[in-house]
Scaffold this active site. Structure first.
Site, PDB file in Angstrom:
ATOM      1  N   TRP A  39       0.821  -1.211   0.000  1.00  0.00           N
ATOM      2  CA  TRP A  39       0.000   0.000   0.000  1.00  0.00           C
ATOM      3  C   TRP A  39       0.856   1.262   0.000  1.00  0.00           C
ATOM      4  CZ3 TRP A  39      -0.388  -4.027   3.478  1.00  0.00           C
ATOM      5  CH2 TRP A  39       0.299  -3.875   4.683  1.00  0.00           C
ATOM      6  N   GLU A  52      -5.463   0.967   5.821  1.00  0.00           N
ATOM      7  CA  GLU A  52      -5.569   1.460   7.193  1.00  0.00           C
ATOM      8  C   GLU A  52      -6.681   0.757   7.964  1.00  0.00           C
ATOM      9  OE1 GLU A  52      -3.481   3.096   8.741  1.00  0.00           O
ATOM     10  OE2 GLU A  52      -2.243   3.844   7.119  1.00  0.00           O
ATOM     11  N   LEU A  95      -9.867 -12.505   9.164  1.00  0.00           N
ATOM     12  CA  LEU A  95      -9.157 -11.277   9.533  1.00  0.00           C
ATOM     13  C   LEU A  95      -9.651 -10.701  10.862  1.00  0.00           C
ATOM     14  CD1 LEU A  95      -6.883  -9.569   8.407  1.00  0.00           C
ATOM     15  CD2 LEU A  95      -8.545  -8.282   7.072  1.00  0.00           C
ATOM     16  N   TYR A  97     -12.645  -8.836  13.597  1.00  0.00           N
ATOM     17  CA  TYR A  97     -13.341  -7.548  13.705  1.00  0.00           C
ATOM     18  C   TYR A  97     -14.138  -7.278  12.434  1.00  0.00           C
ATOM     19  CZ  TYR A  97     -10.740  -6.396  17.965  1.00  0.00           C
ATOM     20  OH  TYR A  97     -10.226  -6.380  19.220  1.00  0.00           O
ATOM     21  N   TYR A 135      -7.586   8.241  14.361  1.00  0.00           N
ATOM     22  CA  TYR A 135      -6.341   7.722  13.804  1.00  0.00           C
ATOM     23  C   TYR A 135      -6.429   7.584  12.285  1.00  0.00           C
ATOM     24  CZ  TYR A 135      -3.130   4.638  11.692  1.00  0.00           C
ATOM     25  OH  TYR A 135      -2.247   4.138  10.792  1.00  0.00           O
ATOM     26  N   ASP A 153      -1.522   6.200  16.628  1.00  0.00           N
ATOM     27  CA  ASP A 153      -1.890   4.800  16.803  1.00  0.00           C
ATOM     28  C   ASP A 153      -1.068   4.234  17.958  1.00  0.00           C
ATOM     29  OD1 ASP A 153       0.619   4.741  15.707  1.00  0.00           O
ATOM     30  OD2 ASP A 153       0.256   2.875  14.634  1.00  0.00           O
ATOM     31  N   THR A 323     -10.920 -11.932  22.318  1.00  0.00           N
ATOM     32  CA  THR A 323     -10.383 -10.946  23.243  1.00  0.00           C
ATOM     33  C   THR A 323     -11.083 -11.006  24.598  1.00  0.00           C
ATOM     34  OG1 THR A 323      -9.898  -9.526  21.377  1.00  0.00           O
ATOM     35  CG2 THR A 323      -9.858  -8.508  23.544  1.00  0.00           C
TER      36      THR A 323
END
Length: 373
Positions: A39, A52, A95, A97, A135, A153, A323
């Site tokens: 990227w 991002e 991946l 989330y 961010y 970040d 998590t």
DNA sequence: GATCCGTGGTG
DNA sequence: TCACCAAGGAT
């Protein structure tokens, strides 16, 4: 908005000359040893945006193959805006989330509808898009549009905390504005995007969390915690809670039309991904294994009038840690000779081919390993 | 503002 | 096994 100036000056009082010298040391190192990443080949805002979002709480090595596949499948913001959700979730499979990819599509639709396909160039406007916070807005604004705003970040928190011995708890939301204000004074107005990315590269090389090598960093002469040997004392951060245990049965029910899968609810964990039906053990009236199987069988027969003989599969429970939750899943299997109508379980019968097409969370891929190999 | 939301790597 | 970490954001 107005950050307490006395609080900032407690940690930061560099002269303009020192700031310039810091930028020079950092950027010359970045020009020499900055990472070559997919990227970074151009500054296309869509490319920066996709990378991002993927990089949120996710390591570079994990992101690289997903990024390349995603850009190949959805080359422009317009194609992302109109893509079917199932294709997006499949591209995101593994991946984590998963709300990120749905929010990403919402943002793409906002770009098309509210901005006629043209990206806004300021961090303030970018932050109004779904899934883009302080961010990510700063990262896109600085890298794609040369806006002089610091991208704060985890790396920037750690690097600035160590360089300036900032002992504020970075897990508290009041802390961010202080780092933002200091970063905005440190950033190179000439090369804001490179400055932000250099800070991140620094945070993943010489100033890593666990095994830093601060004495060899390109900005060692500006490092106040290195000077007194307190590198590892920064950043200050409160600990996270331990994951809570949950105990489930996964129903592996096979009919002539395939295996019973459910799409998970729109909100919450693993939203809209496909899994075997999970039964919370606490919802059953017994914990005796034989009675559990009888109860599951009864539960199923009530809705189907089809005899379902469940049996516990001789395999270790699948344990998967998120998590905040730790799942302990025992698979129970039943094979049906005909395909019943479904009402108790709002699911679908999926063939092996359909299972391969469906977006599945990693915990389901683990269950697949036990069932289909 | 505390909590929720995934996964893979590391010591 | 476990605690912690990694280019955060929404609620």
């Amino acid at each position: 908005m107005a950050v307490d100036e006395t609080l900032i000056s407690k940690y930061f009082n560099w002269s303009d000359a020192k700031i310039v010298a810091f930028q020079k040391a950092l950027l010359e190192w970045y020009d020499r040893e900055g990472r070559q990443l997919p990227w970074r080949v151009d500054h296309d805002p869509y490319h920066v945006f996709v990378s991002e979002i993927m990089l949120q709480q996710t390591q570079v090595q994990t992101v690289i193959p997903y990024y390349l596949d995603f850009i190949a499948s959805f080359p422009t913001v317009g194609e992302l805006a109109s893509a079917p959700e199932s294709k997006l979730l499949k591209a995101w499979e593994g991946l984590g989330y998963y709300s990120r990819v749905r929010n990403m599509q919402k943002a793409a639709q906002q770009i098309m509808r509210d901005y006629a396909g043209q990206w806004p160039t300021t961090a303030a406007k970018l932050q109004t898009l779904t899934g883009i916070g302080p961010y990510t807005a700063a990262a896109i604004a600085s890298i794609a549009f040369n806006q002089p705003i610091a991208a704060i970040d985890g790396n920037a928190f750690r690097v600035f905390a160590r360089l300036l011995k900032i002992d504020l708890d970075i897990s508290k939301s009041q802390t961010r504005p202080v780092f933002q204000a200091i970063g905005d004074r440190l950033i190179s107005v000439a090369r804001p995007g490179d400055f932000n990315q250099a800070i991140m590269d620094l945070g993943t090389s010489y100033l890593t969390a666990k095994q830093p090598d601060a004495e060899h960093s390109p900005v060692r002469d500006f490092d106040e915690s290195l000077a007194d040997g307190t590198t590892l004392a920064y950043p200050v951060k409160t600990k996270k809670a331990k994951p809570i245990d949950f105990y489930y049965y996964a129903l592996a029910i096979q009919s002539p039309e395939g295996w019973l899968f459910e799409q998970r609810p729109t909100k919450g964990m693993l939203a809209r991904l496909w899994m075997l039906p999970l039964i919370d053990r606490d919802d059953l009236t017994t914990s005796d294994p034989k009675e559990v199987l009888a109860e599951l069988s009864t539960l199923f027969q009530q809705e189907t009038e089809i005899h379902a003989e469940f049996h516990e599969v001789e395999m270790k429970p699948v344990i998967h840690t998120f998590t905040h939750q730790k799942w302990h899943i025992q698979i129970v299997q039943a094979k049906l000779t005909s395909t019943p109508n479904l009402s108790l379980f709002s699911g679908k019968w999926l063939s092996l081919a359909a299972i391969a097409e469906a977006p599945l969370p990693t915990v389901q891929l683990k269950l697949n390993q036990q069932l289909f190999v």
